[in-house]
Design a protein around this motif. Sequence first.
Motif, PDB file in Angstrom:
ATOM      1  N   LEU A 183      -6.892  -0.357  -8.359  1.00  0.00           N
ATOM      2  CA  LEU A 183      -7.386   0.731  -7.525  1.00  0.00           C
ATOM      3  C   LEU A 183      -7.182   2.075  -8.208  1.00  0.00           C
ATOM      4  O   LEU A 183      -6.407   2.199  -9.157  1.00  0.00           O
ATOM      5  CB  LEU A 183      -6.660   0.719  -6.174  1.00  0.00           C
ATOM      6  CG  LEU A 183      -6.751  -0.582  -5.366  1.00  0.00           C
ATOM      7  CD1 LEU A 183      -5.905  -0.489  -4.108  1.00  0.00           C
ATOM      8  CD2 LEU A 183      -8.195  -0.911  -5.021  1.00  0.00           C
TER       9      LEU A 183
ATOM     10  N   ALA B 299       0.830  -1.212   0.000  1.00  0.00           N
ATOM     11  CA  ALA B 299       0.000   0.000   0.000  1.00  0.00           C
ATOM     12  C   ALA B 299       0.863   1.260   0.000  1.00  0.00           C
ATOM     13  O   ALA B 299       0.548   2.246  -0.684  1.00  0.00           O
ATOM     14  CB  ALA B 299      -0.932  -0.003   1.207  1.00  0.00           C
TER      15      ALA B 299
ATOM     16  N   GLU C 119      -4.511   8.396  -3.846  1.00  0.00           N
ATOM     17  CA  GLU C 119      -4.924   8.155  -2.465  1.00  0.00           C
ATOM     18  C   GLU C 119      -3.720   7.847  -1.584  1.00  0.00           C
ATOM     19  O   GLU C 119      -2.595   7.663  -2.063  1.00  0.00           O
ATOM     20  CB  GLU C 119      -5.945   7.009  -2.415  1.00  0.00           C
ATOM     21  CG  GLU C 119      -7.203   7.296  -3.227  1.00  0.00           C
ATOM     22  CD  GLU C 119      -8.297   6.271  -2.986  1.00  0.00           C
ATOM     23  OE1 GLU C 119      -8.576   5.971  -1.818  1.00  0.00           O
ATOM     24  OE2 GLU C 119      -8.846   5.759  -3.969  1.00  0.00           O
ATOM     25  N   LEU C 120      -3.968   7.779  -0.288  1.00  0.00           N
ATOM     26  CA  LEU C 120      -2.914   7.531   0.676  1.00  0.00           C
ATOM     27  C   LEU C 120      -2.805   6.048   1.003  1.00  0.00           C
ATOM     28  O   LEU C 120      -3.704   5.257   0.700  1.00  0.00           O
ATOM     29  CB  LEU C 120      -3.180   8.321   1.958  1.00  0.00           C
ATOM     30  CG  LEU C 120      -3.226   9.846   1.819  1.00  0.00           C
ATOM     31  CD1 LEU C 120      -3.598  10.486   3.148  1.00  0.00           C
ATOM     32  CD2 LEU C 120      -1.895  10.390   1.327  1.00  0.00           C
TER      33      LEU C 120
ATOM     34  N   GLU D 112       1.089   4.278  -2.924  1.00  0.00           N
ATOM     35  CA  GLU D 112       0.995   5.721  -2.680  1.00  0.00           C
ATOM     36  C   GLU D 112       2.144   6.463  -3.347  1.00  0.00           C
ATOM     37  O   GLU D 112       1.954   7.508  -3.973  1.00  0.00           O
ATOM     38  CB  GLU D 112       0.993   5.997  -1.182  1.00  0.00           C
ATOM     39  CG  GLU D 112       1.011   7.487  -0.842  1.00  0.00           C
ATOM     40  CD  GLU D 112       1.223   7.752   0.633  1.00  0.00           C
ATOM     41  OE1 GLU D 112       2.025   8.647   0.965  1.00  0.00           O
ATOM     42  OE2 GLU D 112       0.595   7.060   1.472  1.00  0.00           O
TER      43      GLU D 112
ATOM     44  N   ARG E 181      -7.427  -0.220   3.053  1.00  0.00           N
ATOM     45  CA  ARG E 181      -8.830  -0.579   3.274  1.00  0.00           C
ATOM     46  C   ARG E 181      -9.485  -1.171   2.032  1.00  0.00           C
ATOM     47  O   ARG E 181     -10.609  -1.651   2.093  1.00  0.00           O
ATOM     48  CB  ARG E 181      -9.608   0.660   3.720  1.00  0.00           C
ATOM     49  CG  ARG E 181      -9.140   1.264   5.040  1.00  0.00           C
ATOM     50  CD  ARG E 181     -10.024   2.435   5.453  1.00  0.00           C
ATOM     51  NE  ARG E 181      -9.572   3.029   6.707  1.00  0.00           N
ATOM     52  CZ  ARG E 181      -8.765   4.080   6.802  1.00  0.00           C
ATOM     53  NH1 ARG E 181      -8.327   4.662   5.694  1.00  0.00           N
ATOM     54  NH2 ARG E 181      -8.403   4.554   7.980  1.00  0.00           N
ATOM     55  N   GLN E 182      -8.771  -1.162   0.890  1.00  0.00           N
ATOM     56  CA  GLN E 182      -9.412  -1.530  -0.363  1.00  0.00           C
ATOM     57  C   GLN E 182      -8.914  -2.829  -0.979  1.00  0.00           C
ATOM     58  O   GLN E 182      -9.470  -3.285  -1.979  1.00  0.00           O
ATOM     59  CB  GLN E 182      -9.218  -0.401  -1.388  1.00  0.00           C
ATOM     60  CG  GLN E 182      -9.836   0.919  -0.970  1.00  0.00           C
ATOM     61  CD  GLN E 182      -9.563   2.023  -1.982  1.00  0.00           C
ATOM     62  OE1 GLN E 182      -9.714   1.831  -3.184  1.00  0.00           O
ATOM     63  NE2 GLN E 182      -9.150   3.186  -1.502  1.00  0.00           N
TER      64      GLN E 182
ATOM     65  N   GLU F 202      -3.155   4.532   3.805  1.00  0.00           N
ATOM     66  CA  GLU F 202      -4.253   4.066   4.646  1.00  0.00           C
ATOM     67  C   GLU F 202      -5.512   3.793   3.827  1.00  0.00           C
ATOM     68  O   GLU F 202      -6.261   2.854   4.122  1.00  0.00           O
ATOM     69  CB  GLU F 202      -4.549   5.099   5.736  1.00  0.00           C
ATOM     70  CG  GLU F 202      -3.437   5.272   6.761  1.00  0.00           C
ATOM     71  CD  GLU F 202      -2.326   6.203   6.303  1.00  0.00           C
ATOM     72  OE1 GLU F 202      -1.406   6.472   7.100  1.00  0.00           O
ATOM     73  OE2 GLU F 202      -2.357   6.674   5.135  1.00  0.00           O
ATOM     74  N   ASP F 203      -5.742   4.615   2.790  1.00  0.00           N
ATOM     75  CA  ASP F 203      -6.907   4.396   1.926  1.00  0.00           C
ATOM     76  C   ASP F 203      -6.760   3.090   1.147  1.00  0.00           C
ATOM     77  O   ASP F 203      -7.719   2.315   1.045  1.00  0.00           O
ATOM     78  CB  ASP F 203      -7.067   5.565   0.952  1.00  0.00           C
ATOM     79  CG  ASP F 203      -7.250   6.890   1.669  1.00  0.00           C
ATOM     80  OD1 ASP F 203      -7.991   6.912   2.675  1.00  0.00           O
ATOM     81  OD2 ASP F 203      -6.657   7.888   1.247  1.00  0.00           O
ATOM     82  N   TYR F 204      -5.583   2.839   0.612  1.00  0.00           N
ATOM     83  CA  TYR F 204      -5.365   1.614  -0.159  1.00  0.00           C
ATOM     84  C   TYR F 204      -5.468   0.377   0.732  1.00  0.00           C
ATOM     85  O   TYR F 204      -5.970  -0.667   0.302  1.00  0.00           O
ATOM     86  CB  TYR F 204      -3.996   1.654  -0.843  1.00  0.00           C
ATOM     87  CG  TYR F 204      -3.919   2.665  -1.968  1.00  0.00           C
ATOM     88  CD1 TYR F 204      -4.882   2.703  -2.966  1.00  0.00           C
ATOM     89  CD2 TYR F 204      -2.880   3.596  -2.031  1.00  0.00           C
ATOM     90  CE1 TYR F 204      -4.815   3.622  -4.000  1.00  0.00           C
ATOM     91  CE2 TYR F 204      -2.800   4.509  -3.058  1.00  0.00           C
ATOM     92  CZ  TYR F 204      -3.771   4.538  -4.041  1.00  0.00           C
ATOM     93  OH  TYR F 204      -3.713   5.449  -5.059  1.00  0.00           O
TER      94      TYR F 204
END
Length: 408
Positions: A135, A107, A139-140, A111, A146-147, A142-144
Amino acid sequence: MTSTLTLDSDKLCAARLLAVRARPYLATALYALHIVESRTVPTMAVDRYWRCYVSPAFVDRTPVEDLASVLVHEVSHLLRDHHGRSDRFAQAHNLTGPAERLRMNIAADAEINDDAFGDGLVHPEGAVTPASLGLGSGELMEDYLRQFRLGRLTENFAWLDCGSGADGADRDWDLGPDGADGLTDQQREAVKFRVAQGITARPGDTPRAWRRWAEQALHPPQPWRALLGAAIRSAASAPGVGEDYTYGRPARRSPSLPGIVLPSLRRNPPRVCILIDTSASVSDSELGSALLESAAISQALGGRRDLVTVLSCDTAARIVDPICRADGITLLGGGGTDLRTGFTKALRTQPRPDVLVVLTDGQTPWPTSRPPCRTVVGLFPRAPSSLEDDPDYVPDTPPTWARVVHIG
């Protein structure tokens, strides 16, 4: 059989020079990296103390152009504090084990690599990008996180290991905090500050993610609750607040003036009036925060609820209520905004408040004259207005005589 290949320092220096030419705003960080030869690290990795562990075999088989890109990639992990952010995310979500750390490394790479290459830097083979994970971009870490989960799209990245500087998990090759040539906390912060200054001074075509990082590095989020509490305490303890003269106790100068009774100065607990903006532009969550802050202000005054009153206001001031608890306050409003009526109402209450705390999003006219009491403004976040594109538009900003704290 152990390889006897030695690290090609000249090739690595050439790669670092190429990286500096391609990304001059990262020059301070690139030269702050201390290179450590390691036959244990798979390719190239960093620790949180700004050591870069390099495999001689990796340098030998990798073109200079690719090495330059990898150096930029590794130093980006350190500048963006991926080790600290990974530790905080793991603790907050109860994540443990090497698989989760690998996911954090992936992740973090997504970023960085989103806009790291091009303009003088080649795209290394096998580098993780948001597109390779299916994806979106921009995004950051932390966002990745979660995905995606480890699976088919990530099986080609099982080899990935950018070191403890990328995911926060110590490695066997790390020299640790007491090892040689590591940067101290102050030195690391100084490097970040210099890089951020270079980005904001001449942003040019610097990627948006780096501009965002630089803004946060130079202006980190403040603990607004602590700032708001400090502002209120400062206003409540300022000279003149809650002070009055009394003849109940003689002044200390009375003995020097026989026959004359002088009053002494007595300090009473300060009275606080909280003016809450209840216009339609203030959300329910912000009103909830305002109620909680009202209760916290009462606690800061030693629990003296009789010293705190709450006034809700949109374009009209409502009834002034003594505070009991947060869920016992009724907030009325929902129309336009004109807090001037609230100021007038608050200053007419008896006894008059010593400190006026205003909780608002700022979209209101303000009094033209300074009120006769200390004023603290807690400012909720405000979405950009379409009127801001108008060159003649002048936004409503809190007056200079108020102490302003940005909430959230």
